[in-house]
Design a protein around this motif. Structure first.
Motif, short mmCIF file in Angstrom:
data_model
loop_
_atom_site.label_atom_id
_atom_site.label_comp_id
_atom_site.label_asym_id
_atom_site.label_seq_id
_atom_site.Cartn_x
_atom_site.Cartn_y
_atom_site.Cartn_z
N THR A 242 0.81 -1.35 0.15
CA THR A 242 -0.17 0.35 0.07
C THR A 242 1.25 1.26 -0.41
N SER A 243 0.21 2.23 -0.77
CA SER A 243 1.13 3.55 -1.02
C SER A 243 -0.19 4.82 -0.83
N SER A 244 -1.61 4.28 -0.48
CA SER A 244 -3.01 5.05 0.11
C SER A 244 -2.11 5.83 0.80
N ASP A 245 -1.20 6.42 1.86
CA ASP A 245 -1.38 7.76 2.63
C ASP A 245 -0.35 8.51 1.95
N ASP A 246 0.56 8.33 0.86
CA ASP A 246 1.15 8.96 -0.02
C ASP A 246 1.56 9.08 -1.26
N SER A 247 1.19 10.34 -1.03
CA SER A 247 0.51 10.28 -2.81
C SER A 247 1.54 10.66 -3.47
N ARG A 248 3.06 11.19 -3.37
CA ARG A 248 4.41 11.27 -3.85
C ARG A 248 4.58 10.50 -4.85
N ALA A 249 5.63 11.25 -6.28
CA ALA A 249 5.53 10.05 -6.98
C ALA A 249 6.24 8.80 -6.91
N LYS A 250 6.20 8.22 -7.61
CA LYS A 250 7.13 6.82 -7.38
C LYS A 250 6.71 6.40 -7.65
N THR A 251 8.00 5.04 -8.12
CA THR A 251 8.31 3.85 -9.70
C THR A 251 8.77 2.79 -8.83
N CYS A 252 7.34 1.41 -9.80
CA CYS A 252 8.08 -0.06 -8.87
C CYS A 252 8.08 -0.25 -10.71
N SER A 253 9.53 -1.04 -10.97
CA SER A 253 9.64 -1.08 -11.94
C SER A 253 8.69 -2.51 -13.15
N ILE A 254 9.47 -3.98 -12.00
CA ILE A 254 8.33 -4.94 -12.08
C ILE A 254 7.66 -5.12 -10.40
N LEU A 255 6.13 -5.73 -11.34
CA LEU A 255 5.23 -5.39 -10.51
C LEU A 255 4.34 -7.06 -10.30
N ASN A 256 5.08 -8.00 -9.57
CA ASN A 256 4.71 -9.24 -10.05
C ASN A 256 3.63 -9.77 -8.94
N VAL A 257 2.01 -9.98 -8.43
CA VAL A 257 0.99 -10.36 -7.38
C VAL A 257 0.46 -11.72 -8.01
N TYR A 258 0.48 -12.46 -6.65
CA TYR A 258 -0.20 -13.55 -6.46
C TYR A 258 -1.22 -13.81 -6.04
N ARG A 259 -2.61 -14.65 -5.88
CA ARG A 259 -3.53 -14.94 -5.48
C ARG A 259 -3.71 -14.60 -3.93
N GLY A 260 -4.94 -13.99 -3.81
CA GLY A 260 -4.76 -12.78 -2.78
C GLY A 260 -3.92 -12.13 -1.80
N ALA A 261 -3.13 -11.83 -2.62
CA ALA A 261 -2.70 -10.02 -2.87
C ALA A 261 -3.46 -9.15 -3.06
N VAL A 262 -3.12 -7.92 -2.29
CA VAL A 262 -3.48 -6.37 -2.14
C VAL A 262 -2.54 -5.96 -2.34
N VAL A 263 -2.63 -4.72 -3.81
CA VAL A 263 -2.60 -4.14 -4.03
C VAL A 263 -3.40 -2.19 -3.61
N GLU A 264 -2.81 -1.42 -2.93
CA GLU A 264 -3.48 -0.11 -3.24
C GLU A 264 -2.97 0.48 -2.98
N LEU A 265 -3.37 1.98 -4.41
CA LEU A 265 -1.94 2.62 -4.42
C LEU A 265 -3.08 4.28 -5.23
N ASP A 266 -4.10 3.48 -4.77
CA ASP A 266 -5.22 4.71 -4.88
C ASP A 266 -4.96 5.67 -3.64
#
Length: 304
Positions: A242-266
């Protein structure tokens, strides 16, 4: 070599490490010796004769029954130790733990294990256990207690090759540490801005601030709070990112997600995270993960 117990209390300086009569047997420990600071023997503070940087102990043990303090608000005990155990349980005594253990291992290669500490600190806003050292192969294991790595001031430095944190351990890392690998199996880790090569996370919560970078995140479980503007090169996510508490620009070059993962970028604002290679769903479909990416997005798909 010999084993020495801290007794303290000598009239020439009750808390002075460098006075013979403060030890049992009555000799100041030298290189290769083993030291026990045990509350069952004495809770006398160690607050003088703190510069023992020329000495490398075989082992330094501080039991959880020791409720005195080591170091002062402005000074560390400076002593090398190949092995250091802090908050070691000792049966038959009340084990509240020390409210200040400050040790600087200097350039000596050290494995430091922390098992527990007081819940309170003598120094307001700082951890009751604070350690640092500069050897490239240092190891820090936090199995319990509240620990600071080079956190007394923002200019402090430390070098650690391997850090392990398990619940209920708590670790805060200062902003200018040199780190290689962090294993988080539980507990809480707060990184104030130091770069890392690899994080292996199987539980607990990791929070990173500042502009810290990370090369590889291997996450089986737990929560990774990405509040740094630094880059993550490659991430493998099965828990929560999660990065939902920080709106600064940032980069993830390669993002692999698996079953059950939670990705919060909003963050409630336009998406501020650039995912260079897109989100790769590994061995799962979109219905198997939770993605919170904000609105007004264009999603592209491709088979892998």
């Amino acid at each position: 070599m010999a084993t020495y117990l801290w007794v303290g209390g000598d009239s020439a300086g009750a808390g002075d490490w460098s006075i013979n009569r403060n030890w049992s047997p009555a000799t100041v420990p030298i290189a290769g010796d083993t030291v026990w600071i045990d509350g069952a023997v004495s809770v006398q503070a160690i607050n003088a004769g703190l510069n023992q940087s020329a000495v490398t102990l075989a082992a330094l043990h501080v039991t959880k029954s020791y409720t005195g303090t080591i170091g002062t608000s402005s000074a560390y005990l400076q002593v090398g130790a190949t092995l250091c155990n802090i908050g070691f349980p000792s049966s038959g005594t009340t084990e509240n733990g020390s409210q200040r253990v400050k040790i600087n291992f200097g350039s000596v290669q050290t494995t430091c294990n922390v098992y527990g500490s007081s819940v309170n600190s003598t120094d307001t806003g700082l951890e009751p256990i604070r350690v640092k050292g500069t050897h490239a192969s240092n190891v820090l294991n936090v199995f319990g207690g509240t620990v600071g790595l080079a956190t007394t001031d923002k200019a402090e430095v430390a070098t650690v090759a391997t850090i392990r944190v398990q619940g209920p351990g708590t670790l805060r890392i200062g902003p200018v540490c040199t780190l290689t690998t962090l294993h988080v199996g539980g507990g809480t880790v707060v990184n104030q801005g130091s770069n890392l090569t690899t994080i292996n996370q199987a539980g607990g919560t990791y929070t990173v601030y500042g502009s810290a970078t990370l090369v590889t995140l291997n996450q089986i479980a737990g929560t990774f709070r990405w509040l740094s503007s630094g880059t993550i090169s490659t991430a493998f996510i099965s828990g929560t990112l999660t990065s939902s508490d920080d709106s600064r620009a940032k980069t993830c070059s390669i993002l692999n997600v698996y079953r059950g993962a939670v990705v919060e970028l909003d963050t409630g604002a336009p998406l501020s995270v650039t995912i260079t290679s897109g989100i790769d769903l590994q061995q799962c479909g979109i219905e198997d993960v939770t993605l919170s990416l904000g609105k007004h997005l264009t999603l592209s798909t491709s088979a892998i």
